[in-house]
Scaffold this motif. Sequence first.
Motif, mmCIF file in Angstrom:
data_model
loop_
_atom_site.group_PDB
_atom_site.id
_atom_site.type_symbol
_atom_site.label_atom_id
_atom_site.label_comp_id
_atom_site.label_asym_id
_atom_site.label_seq_id
_atom_site.Cartn_x
_atom_site.Cartn_y
_atom_site.Cartn_z
ATOM 1 N N THR A 1 -9.220 -1.807 7.112
ATOM 2 C CA THR A 1 -7.126 -2.078 7.987
ATOM 3 C C THR A 1 -6.507 -2.170 7.220
ATOM 4 O O THR A 1 -5.025 -2.158 7.849
ATOM 5 C CB THR A 1 -7.800 -3.812 8.063
ATOM 6 N N GLY A 2 -5.787 -1.405 5.471
ATOM 7 C CA GLY A 2 -4.226 -1.108 5.716
ATOM 8 C C GLY A 2 -4.437 -2.073 5.062
ATOM 9 O O GLY A 2 -2.559 -2.281 4.198
ATOM 10 N N VAL A 3 -5.336 -3.498 3.961
ATOM 11 C CA VAL A 3 -4.690 -4.242 2.920
ATOM 12 C C VAL A 3 -4.417 -3.346 1.851
ATOM 13 O O VAL A 3 -3.382 -4.224 1.121
ATOM 14 C CB VAL A 3 -5.331 -5.468 3.604
ATOM 15 N N VAL A 4 -5.301 -2.934 1.541
ATOM 16 C CA VAL A 4 -5.158 -1.935 -0.061
ATOM 17 C C VAL A 4 -5.209 -0.729 -0.070
ATOM 18 O O VAL A 4 -5.993 -0.581 1.556
ATOM 19 C CB VAL A 4 -6.163 -2.526 -0.555
ATOM 20 N N ARG A 5 -4.883 -0.336 -0.483
ATOM 21 C CA ARG A 5 -5.226 1.359 -0.514
ATOM 22 C C ARG A 5 -5.968 1.842 -1.919
ATOM 23 O O ARG A 5 -5.614 1.099 -3.006
ATOM 24 C CB ARG A 5 -3.904 1.571 -0.484
ATOM 25 N N THR B 1 -2.429 -2.639 -5.029
ATOM 26 C CA THR B 1 -1.990 -2.951 -3.878
ATOM 27 C C THR B 1 -3.211 -3.185 -3.399
ATOM 28 O O THR B 1 -3.837 -3.893 -2.449
ATOM 29 C CB THR B 1 -2.492 -1.421 -2.347
ATOM 30 N N LEU B 2 -1.870 -4.204 -2.212
ATOM 31 C CA LEU B 2 -2.119 -5.326 -1.516
ATOM 32 C C LEU B 2 -1.445 -5.773 -0.789
ATOM 33 O O LEU B 2 -0.073 -5.929 -0.878
ATOM 34 C CB LEU B 2 -2.319 -6.669 -2.320
ATOM 35 N N PRO C 1 0.427 -1.227 -0.015
ATOM 36 C CA PRO C 1 0.058 0.084 -0.186
ATOM 37 C C PRO C 1 0.408 1.127 -0.512
ATOM 38 O O PRO C 1 0.441 2.428 -0.649
ATOM 39 C CB PRO C 1 -0.988 -0.223 1.106
ATOM 40 N N ARG C 2 2.328 0.865 0.340
ATOM 41 C CA ARG C 2 3.000 2.566 0.028
ATOM 42 C C ARG C 2 3.570 2.596 -1.150
ATOM 43 O O ARG C 2 3.988 4.058 -0.962
ATOM 44 C CB ARG C 2 4.001 2.481 1.290
ATOM 45 N N PRO D 1 0.813 3.691 -14.049
ATOM 46 C CA PRO D 1 -0.461 4.198 -13.595
ATOM 47 C C PRO D 1 -0.268 4.516 -12.074
ATOM 48 O O PRO D 1 1.153 4.265 -11.359
ATOM 49 C CB PRO D 1 -1.486 3.117 -13.259
ATOM 50 N N PRO D 2 -1.418 6.005 -11.187
ATOM 51 C CA PRO D 2 -0.921 5.643 -10.917
ATOM 52 C C PRO D 2 -1.024 4.915 -9.687
ATOM 53 O O PRO D 2 -1.425 3.884 -9.690
ATOM 54 C CB PRO D 2 -2.399 6.956 -10.510
#
Length: 395
Positions: A391-395, A69-70, A39-40, A365-366
Amino acid sequence: MTGPLSGIKVLDIATLFAGPLAATLLADFGAEVIKIEHPRGDPVRSHGAQRAGIGLWWKMIGRGKRSVTLYLGAPEGQELFRRMVADADVVIENFRPGTLERWGLGYSALREINPRLVLARVTAFGQVGPYAQRPGFGTLAEAMSGFAAMTGEPDGPPTLPPFGLADGIAALTTAFAIMTALRAREATGRGQQVDLAIVEPILTLLGPHITAYDQLGQVPPRTGNRSSNNAPRNLYRTADDEWVAVSTSAQSVAERVMRLVGRPDLVHAPWFASGAERATHADELDEAVGSWIAARKTDEVVAAFENAEAAIAPVYTTADIFDDPQFRALESIISLPDAELGRIRMQNILFRLSETPGAIRWTGPPLGAHTAEVLARYGVDADRLAQLRETGVVR
């Protein structure tokens, strides 16, 4: 999706250069590449030059990929990744050996989900051996392969390249290894694991130095811009304070150069018929060629060499590349639309196929631009996606 690799699905979970660039090459020729980022984001997004806070290196290395993101360190991320592996052809990763296994995502586990999967593992030192657990980058491969020791001036220190040379060589090799494994799968029906150590492809590319040491005990010295295999071979300054590169790997070219610069007498010297022997007379040859070039402007020098059918090229900066007619003819630089930066230019695909050409479908891509689209294929609806975001698993 078009291109000769259309229908091949690649999960790119590697970071920075070697692994991701291998995935880029596959994407250029039609593979569907899903870039799975923390995710970062992949650190390459903030590496090198930026415009308006947007990484330009990412625009090239992320081209043709879908960004998802994952967080693979979380059980939810691991479960989603397993679903994605089920219909993938290739996974490219560069974690330290044992990391995927610690997450329950090692090759033995992934093979049970998808026996046809090719898992390409790209690390500094490979999956086995006393250095396997060391952190490492291409710089270390450039040092340990012998490249740095033989690069630089004779009276100077070893020299590293100012770009990711070992990573780039490893990327090309990884792409070849993946295609080899996919071809083998056609015969066996089974995937396999690719163990690629970044230190090895550059070791091979350096040529016969291993065999020369084995057979003769020779260690290549630093020779600057000269070669131990032929001469004249160097960079020479012109009268208008520019530089040109001259190479005479072929005997006939070496003879033409010496006649051009007014030293046909050297062609008849007994040592001139061997490239290695010419290299031992590099001072004399460089003086003849260098003084002739130093008295003339670059355009005159290049034209004279071309008329003599001798090999020469000006030393270009990046700016010069944009103006060169040969690069334009090859379409080596391509202009593409970009969602964040407007139109941008970058290097085109590596080679041209007459029947099934590749193409750059879009620029990097973004971050997470395709997360919802891709995860929806694996049963993640809008509500579940929102939970994963919280939960921050994806963004």
